[in-house]
Motif scaffolding. Structure first.
Motif, mmCIF file in Angstrom:
data_model
loop_
_atom_site.group_PDB
_atom_site.id
_atom_site.type_symbol
_atom_site.label_atom_id
_atom_site.label_comp_id
_atom_site.label_asym_id
_atom_site.label_seq_id
_atom_site.Cartn_x
_atom_site.Cartn_y
_atom_site.Cartn_z
ATOM 1 N N SER A 4 -47.365 5.181 90.755
ATOM 2 C CA SER A 4 -46.617 6.417 91.007
ATOM 3 C C SER A 4 -46.501 6.668 92.508
ATOM 4 C CB SER A 4 -47.310 7.607 90.334
ATOM 5 O OG SER A 4 -47.420 7.408 88.934
ATOM 6 N N PHE A 5 -45.457 7.354 92.887
ATOM 7 C CA PHE A 5 -45.278 7.740 94.285
ATOM 8 C C PHE A 5 -44.511 9.044 94.339
ATOM 9 C CE2 PHE A 5 -41.533 5.346 93.190
ATOM 10 C CZ PHE A 5 -40.501 5.934 93.892
ATOM 11 N N SER A 6 -44.539 9.672 95.507
ATOM 12 C CA SER A 6 -43.892 10.977 95.669
ATOM 13 C C SER A 6 -43.169 11.035 97.010
ATOM 14 C CB SER A 6 -44.926 12.108 95.581
ATOM 15 O OG SER A 6 -45.865 12.009 96.648
ATOM 16 N N VAL A 7 -42.122 11.856 97.042
ATOM 17 C CA VAL A 7 -41.360 12.120 98.270
ATOM 18 C C VAL A 7 -41.275 13.631 98.435
ATOM 19 C CG1 VAL A 7 -39.179 11.847 99.478
ATOM 20 C CG2 VAL A 7 -40.026 10.001 98.011
ATOM 21 N N THR A 8 -41.751 14.119 99.574
ATOM 22 C CA THR A 8 -41.775 15.564 99.834
ATOM 23 C C THR A 8 -41.083 15.849 101.162
ATOM 24 O OG1 THR A 8 -43.893 15.762 98.669
ATOM 25 C CG2 THR A 8 -43.228 17.605 100.086
ATOM 26 N N LEU A 9 -40.171 16.804 101.136
ATOM 27 C CA LEU A 9 -39.471 17.237 102.346
ATOM 28 C C LEU A 9 -39.634 18.743 102.469
ATOM 29 C CD1 LEU A 9 -37.564 16.411 104.728
ATOM 30 C CD2 LEU A 9 -35.648 17.058 103.241
ATOM 31 N N SER A 10 -40.105 19.200 103.622
ATOM 32 C CA SER A 10 -40.336 20.632 103.830
ATOM 33 C C SER A 10 -39.947 21.012 105.252
ATOM 34 C CB SER A 10 -41.807 20.978 103.567
ATOM 35 O OG SER A 10 -42.645 20.235 104.444
ATOM 36 N N PRO A 11 -39.590 22.283 105.488
ATOM 37 C CA PRO A 11 -39.245 22.727 106.850
ATOM 38 C C PRO A 11 -40.464 22.653 107.769
ATOM 39 C CG PRO A 11 -38.467 24.287 105.193
ATOM 40 C CD PRO A 11 -39.389 23.355 104.491
ATOM 41 N N ARG A 12 -40.213 22.374 109.040
ATOM 42 C CA ARG A 12 -41.273 22.333 110.030
ATOM 43 C C ARG A 12 -41.233 23.612 110.852
ATOM 44 N NH1 ARG A 12 -41.759 18.208 115.136
ATOM 45 N NH2 ARG A 12 -40.034 19.520 115.825
ATOM 46 N N PRO A 13 -42.392 24.235 111.108
ATOM 47 C CA PRO A 13 -42.393 25.451 111.946
ATOM 48 C C PRO A 13 -41.762 25.175 113.311
ATOM 49 C CG PRO A 13 -44.526 25.138 110.883
ATOM 50 C CD PRO A 13 -43.736 23.894 110.612
ATOM 51 N N GLY A 14 -40.830 26.054 113.685
ATOM 52 C CA GLY A 14 -40.151 25.874 114.968
ATOM 53 C C GLY A 14 -38.885 25.058 114.876
ATOM 54 N N GLY A 15 -38.523 24.610 113.690
ATOM 55 C CA GLY A 15 -37.310 23.814 113.528
ATOM 56 C C GLY A 15 -37.608 22.376 113.172
ATOM 57 N N GLY A 16 -36.690 21.750 112.436
ATOM 58 C CA GLY A 16 -36.897 20.373 112.010
ATOM 59 C C GLY A 16 -37.467 20.318 110.602
ATOM 60 N N PRO B 176 -29.730 23.472 102.955
ATOM 61 C CA PRO B 176 -29.629 22.459 104.018
ATOM 62 C C PRO B 176 -30.788 22.566 104.999
ATOM 63 C CG PRO B 176 -27.512 23.545 103.655
ATOM 64 C CD PRO B 176 -28.522 24.309 102.869
ATOM 65 N N LEU B 177 -31.202 21.421 105.521
ATOM 66 C CA LEU B 177 -32.318 21.364 106.471
ATOM 67 C C LEU B 177 -31.883 20.480 107.647
ATOM 68 C CD1 LEU B 177 -35.167 22.382 106.887
ATOM 69 C CD2 LEU B 177 -36.036 20.379 105.705
ATOM 70 N N PRO B 178 -31.273 21.065 108.693
ATOM 71 C CA PRO B 178 -30.757 20.248 109.807
ATOM 72 C C PRO B 178 -31.879 19.665 110.659
ATOM 73 C CG PRO B 178 -30.503 22.584 110.295
ATOM 74 C CD PRO B 178 -30.992 22.497 108.876
ATOM 75 N N VAL B 179 -31.713 18.425 111.068
ATOM 76 C CA VAL B 179 -32.652 17.734 111.954
ATOM 77 C C VAL B 179 -31.862 16.974 113.006
ATOM 78 C CG1 VAL B 179 -34.483 17.518 110.227
ATOM 79 C CG2 VAL B 179 -32.735 15.736 110.413
ATOM 80 N N ALA C 247 -51.690 5.349 99.948
ATOM 81 C CA ALA C 247 -51.236 5.579 101.318
ATOM 82 C C ALA C 247 -50.358 6.806 101.383
ATOM 83 C CB ALA C 247 -50.489 4.360 101.839
ATOM 84 N N SER C 248 -50.366 7.468 102.549
ATOM 85 C CA SER C 248 -49.529 8.631 102.797
ATOM 86 C C SER C 248 -48.976 8.533 104.209
ATOM 87 C CB SER C 248 -50.340 9.922 102.630
ATOM 88 O OG SER C 248 -49.561 11.044 102.991
ATOM 89 N N VAL C 249 -47.678 8.658 104.342
ATOM 90 C CA VAL C 249 -47.000 8.579 105.633
ATOM 91 C C VAL C 249 -46.272 9.892 105.879
ATOM 92 C CG1 VAL C 249 -45.344 7.335 107.056
ATOM 93 C CG2 VAL C 249 -46.731 6.091 105.388
ATOM 94 N N HIS C 250 -46.564 10.516 107.025
ATOM 95 C CA HIS C 250 -45.934 11.783 107.408
ATOM 96 C C HIS C 250 -44.996 11.532 108.582
ATOM 97 C CE1 HIS C 250 -48.510 14.661 105.087
ATOM 98 N NE2 HIS C 250 -49.289 13.594 105.063
ATOM 99 N N LEU C 251 -43.742 11.965 108.429
ATOM 100 C CA LEU C 251 -42.761 11.898 109.509
ATOM 101 C C LEU C 251 -42.379 13.317 109.898
ATOM 102 C CD1 LEU C 251 -42.441 9.013 108.153
ATOM 103 C CD2 LEU C 251 -40.120 9.049 109.040
ATOM 104 N N SER C 252 -42.602 13.677 111.155
ATOM 105 C CA SER C 252 -42.185 14.975 111.670
ATOM 106 C C SER C 252 -40.836 14.783 112.365
ATOM 107 C CB SER C 252 -43.221 15.529 112.647
ATOM 108 O OG SER C 252 -42.798 16.772 113.159
ATOM 109 N N LEU C 253 -39.792 15.362 111.779
ATOM 110 C CA LEU C 253 -38.427 15.183 112.280
ATOM 111 C C LEU C 253 -38.072 16.349 113.195
ATOM 112 C CD1 LEU C 253 -36.816 14.149 108.876
ATOM 113 C CD2 LEU C 253 -37.747 12.643 110.648
ATOM 114 N N PRO C 254 -37.575 16.089 114.394
ATOM 115 C CA PRO C 254 -37.272 17.179 115.341
ATOM 116 C C PRO C 254 -36.083 18.000 114.884
ATOM 117 C CG PRO C 254 -36.470 15.115 116.206
ATOM 118 C CD PRO C 254 -37.229 14.767 114.952
#
Length: 419
Positions: free
Chosen positions: A341-353, A311-314, A404-411
């Motif tokens: 082709s396209f890709s979806v990547t989800l990774s932990p953010r340093p400090g949470g999120g 789990p990755l809480p945001v 194109a590449s879109v980055h979303l930083s989730l708190p």
């Protein structure tokens, strides 16, 4: 503001004190000199009438508090031992009283002309006697001036607090309003102008609440109106003879209904504090990717996904995160040709999120078009804005393989959103 008031009051007080204390200090010194000289002159004048009576003169000279020397015409002297000075000889020659400043202090000589010659009475007022009590008086004045400055700073601090405290409270209320605490209100206090500002801020906050309530009502009303044609669409889907076609249309109608429900829930959720919104990003992203994977397979697109197994809480509501990912993937399908082709990547953010990235190998788009209401494809241009609202930071760039590449930083659940 408090420091500026302190400096203003301190500067003004010191200028006033200098204007009064400097002349007063000079006056104190002159008064001390006049007092010492007057005491010496009185002693001399007391002795002068006794010139001619040697015995009486001797008794009078020794009885004075001021050291006196009487130079007789025969060259002898009575009183304090002292040699004849130039002032004594000049006074004896001219027969006039003199007051001369010397290295030792102030010398006063008074000649008395008699039948047997000229008798000169002399006294010396030293520098220490001329400045007696002056240092103590100056220290007293300096202490008084320092006390007045400190008292002025204390009054200035009280005055500054009465002004800055309401301003600080107004600032805190404005920040709370900016953080979606629309129930925050300022207590009118302080000067009349600040009370008017507090009243205006409260009026603005109330008006914002009214506007948001009206907006929520309009969204809810519009969403409920959409349900009627959706119901008709479901009925049409059920009447189709082809079971696969019927299921596909019904699934699409259900998806639209889900989106409408999410809009209504989002409108209602605006009354909750931001910290109440939270979800498991891994579960939400995995669910939405599974939904779009079916369409990707139908259009011949290769889908690459990299999702954490834990789990990755945001601090984002599940509906908001799902809508953001749907908007990004919808752009991929709408603005790139089949087979891209396209890709979806989800990774932990340093400090949470977490950090969510959606990248494709299509033609890409310039960042200037990634603005609210701006679209080169004839759409509303709100897709990227939906994703932008769910993220703490939002970045658009080029993918590693082009496109194109879109980055979303989730708190994180305890991290504040960035401005």
């Amino acid at each position: 503001m408090r420091k500026r008031l302190w400096l203003l009051v301190a500067g003004t007080t010191m200028l006033v004190l200098l204007a009064f204390l400097v002349p007063l200090a000079v006056l104190v010194r002159e008064f001390a000199e006049d007092k010492a000289l007057s005491r010496a002159s009185d002693a001399v004048q007391t002795v002068v009438p006794l010139v001619g009576d040697v015995n009486g003169l001797r008794l009078s000279v020794t009885a004075q508090a001021v050291p006196l020397t009487v130079f007789l015409p025969d060259g002898s002297a009575i009183g304090a031992a002292a040699a004849p000075t130039p002032a004594v000889r000049l006074a004896a020659a001219r027969g006039r009283a003199l007051s001369v400043t010397t290295d030792e202090g102030r010398e006063i000589v008074v000649p008395v002309v008699g039948a047997g010659g000229t008798t000169v009475v002399r006294t010396l007022v030293t520098d220490a006697e001329l400045t007696s009590g002056v240092t103590r008086a100056w220290l007293t004045l300096a202490g008084l001036g320092l006390t007045l400055v400190l008292l002025g700073l204390l009054v200035a601090d009280r005055l500054a607090r009465s002004i800055t405290k309401p301003i600080t409270e107004l600032s805190e209320v404005s920040h709370r309003l900016a953080n979606d605490e629309l129930t925050a209100r300022a207590a009118p206090s302080g000067p009349r102008e600040l009370r008017e500002v507090a009243g205006a801020l409260n009026h603005l906050a109330g008006h914002i609440q009214e506007l948001l309530a009206a907006e929520r009502e309009q969204i809810a009303d519009l969403s409920h109106r959409v349900r009627t044609p959706l119901t008709a669409l479901r009925l049409e889907a059920e009447s189709l003879r082809d079971p696969d076609e019927s299921a596909r249309v019904a699934a699409a109608a259900d998806e639209v209904a889900r989106a409408v429900t999410a809009v209504i829930q989002q409108a209602r959720r605006r009354d909750q504090p931001p910290s109440a919104a939270a979800c498991d990003a891994s579960a939400v992203v995995r669910d939405r990717v599974a939904f779009w994977a079916v369409l990707a397979e139908d259009t011949g697109r290769e889908l690459r996904q990299s999702l954490p197994s834990s789990p990755l809480p945001v601090a984002v509501a599940a509906d908001d995160l799902g809508a953001a990912l749907d908007a990004l993937l919808g752009n991929v399908f709408a603005h790139t040709p089949d087979g891209t082709s396209f890709s979806v990547t989800l990774s932990p953010r340093p400090g949470g999120g977490a950090v969510l990235e959606v990248a494709d190998e299509g033609p890409g788009f310039p960042s200037s078009e990634a603005q609210r209401g701006v679209s080169a494809g004839g759409s509303t241009g709100l897709g990227l804005d939906i994703a932008r609202r769910a993220a703490a930071t939002f970045e658009i760039g080029a993918g590693t393989t082009g496109g194109a590449s879109v980055h979303l930083s989730l708190p994180g659940p305890t991290a504040p959103r960035e401005a």
